[in-house]
Design an enzyme around this catalytic site. Structure first.
Site, PDB file in Angstrom:
ATOM      1  N   SER A 167       0.832  -1.204   0.033  1.00  0.00           N
ATOM      2  CA  SER A 167       0.100  -0.092   0.035  1.00  0.00           C
ATOM      3  C   SER A 167       0.878   1.218   0.190  1.00  0.00           C
ATOM      4  O   SER A 167       1.490   1.620  -0.830  1.00  0.00           O
ATOM      5  CB  SER A 167      -0.858  -0.016   1.254  1.00  0.00           C
ATOM      6  OG  SER A 167      -2.034   0.881   1.312  1.00  0.00           O
TER       7      SER A 167
ATOM      8  N   HIS B  70      -8.242   2.292  -0.269  1.00  0.00           N
ATOM      9  CA  HIS B  70      -8.633   1.509  -1.432  1.00  0.00           C
ATOM     10  C   HIS B  70     -10.045   1.068  -1.496  1.00  0.00           C
ATOM     11  O   HIS B  70     -10.361  -0.084  -1.546  1.00  0.00           O
ATOM     12  CB  HIS B  70      -7.658   0.192  -1.269  1.00  0.00           C
ATOM     13  CG  HIS B  70      -6.191   0.358  -0.648  1.00  0.00           C
ATOM     14  ND1 HIS B  70      -5.407   0.901  -1.824  1.00  0.00           N
ATOM     15  CD2 HIS B  70      -5.512   0.144   0.215  1.00  0.00           C
ATOM     16  CE1 HIS B  70      -4.301   0.938  -1.390  1.00  0.00           C
ATOM     17  NE2 HIS B  70      -4.354   0.421  -0.024  1.00  0.00           N
TER      18      HIS B  70
END
Length: 412
Positions: free
Chosen positions: A145, A278
């Protein structure tokens, strides 16, 4: 190491890729690539050392004082780097890292640049104080991430100053997106038995009204709701762990549904995040990234924001494969704000297909090391292999000693 890159997919091909279920993207991406199935290959004589990856952590590993030991042990290297961080951001992030309070450091707009900056400081200490030559000793880099930005810096695709500003600006928008909704949002990890993983994902997709394989690009029931009310699979972290992001109320409804009607009873763990990363709620951050990445570098006049090619392959969170072109890198880095992090697929790919045997986590915390270790085995799974983490000076010495010991160890 120099490597050969295939012609990158067209924008329409990329859109087609992202319209597929996450579980099918990697295989489709590989099969349709005009190059061979290898994502990179050396044009020099093969090395005898085990293939080595470095990886970087995402949000959640931050802690007050995480640079203190490094600054005390290597003041001549670390303190100038800390001054540069504050100068680039025009405020004292390093004071927040050193003194907190924890509530201030944990805020998304501070946590993200703090973690990335700390990771890069540690890497620079390894290079300058321990003589670690990243370009020569590492074959591939990746990040979980947020960690993708540190991976791009380490791989030679982003300048440190540009990456730090991008992360800060992106994090500010992400934090604002979460504050402005009248709904409790966040992230919840689901842990199950490995053989229950795909059926559980199918049950999640069924609840959300997705197609049987599921995709955020499909237009179905959950996508018809306002972004704040939607739920997405934010991360596929391991063979037995996914993370859901979005409305906490909807996630709890989903859990009740799959427990009552889906025959699954995963362990649910609320993550210490006040933002559903996300997920569709992060769309403004994706748009910001797209805009910023299309602009010239603020730190290198007349140069593009992205350096291409880099020094080594870097794995994308979106495709679980190396970035294939400058434009694809820009697209995927922006889309990564709303797309599923395909971490587990990336580790499987590197371990099984690219035969990476040494894994070194660089940055605060042990989450990334543990996730990698679950898949490939912490140590002893293969000759010369292992998974290490460097978050303190003492660990740096031990890990570099282990790398030296395994430098000439290869599988029979």
């Amino acid at each position: 190491m120099n490597y050969l890159l295939p012609r990158h997919p067209s924008p329409s091909a990329i859109r087609t890729l992202l319209s597929l279920p996450p579980a099918l993207r990697a295989a489709t991406y590989t099969s349709t690539s005009p190059s061979s199935t290898k994502r990179w290959q050396s044009d020099s004589a093969p090395t005898r050392r085990p293939r080595t990856a470095i990886f970087f952590p995402g949000q959640g590993v931050q802690r007050v004082g995480m640079l203190d030991d490094w600054a005390a042990a290597f003041p001549n290297t670390v303190k100038p780097l800390m001054d540069e961080i504050d100068e680039r951001l025009k405020f004292s992030l390093t004071k927040i890292i050193a003194e907190g309070p924890n509530s201030k450091l944990t805020a998304t707009e501070n946590a993200q640049p703090a973690i990335m900056a700390t990771s890069i400081v540690i890497l620079r200490v390894l290079e300058r104080e321990f003589g670690f030559n990243t370009a020569e000793r590492v074959d591939v880099t990746l990040g979980h991430s947020l960690g993708e930005f540190a991976a791009l810096v380490a791989g030679g695709y982003l300048r440190e100053a540009d990456a730090l500003r991008l992360v800060r600006k992106r994090a500010e928008v992400m934090a604002r997106c979460s504050r402005e909704v009248n709904e409790e949002v966040g992230m919840i990890a689901l842990v199950c038995e490995a053989d229950h993983m795909q059926p559980m994902i199918d049950a999640i997709h069924g609840f959300l009204g997705l197609a049987s394989e599921g995709s955020k690009a499909d237009s179905h029931a959950d996508q018809d709701m306002p972004a704040a009310h939607q739920v997405s699979i934010a991360n596929i972290n391991a063979k037995n762990q996914v993370v859901l992001a979005g409305s906490i109320r909807r996630i709890r409804e989903l859990l009740t549904h799959i427990r009552q009607f889906g025959g699954h009873d995963p362990r649910a763990v609320r993550l210490s995040s006040d933002s559903p990363f996300h997920s569709p709620l992060m769309a403004p951050a994706a748009e910001l990234m797209k805009k910023l990445l299309s602009q010239p570098s603020p730190s290198e006049k007349g140069q593009d924001m992205i350096i291409w090619p880099g020094a080594m392959p870097c794995i994308s969170n979106v495709s679980a494969r190396p970035f294939q072109s400058k434009q694809q890198l820009k697209d995927f880095l922006a889309w990564g704000c709303v797309e599923t992090v395909q971490w587990h697929d990336a580790i499987v790919y590197l371990h099984q297909e690219e035969k990476v045997r040494r894994w070194v986590g660089i940055g605060p915390g042990k989450v990334g090391r543990n996730l990698v270790g679950k898949e490939v085995g912490m140590k002893g799974a293969v000759k010369g292999g292992g998974v290490w983490g460097i978050s303190s000076p003492a660990e740096a010495e031990r890990v570099l000693e282990d790398l030296e010991k395994t430098e000439s160890a290869v599988e029979d």
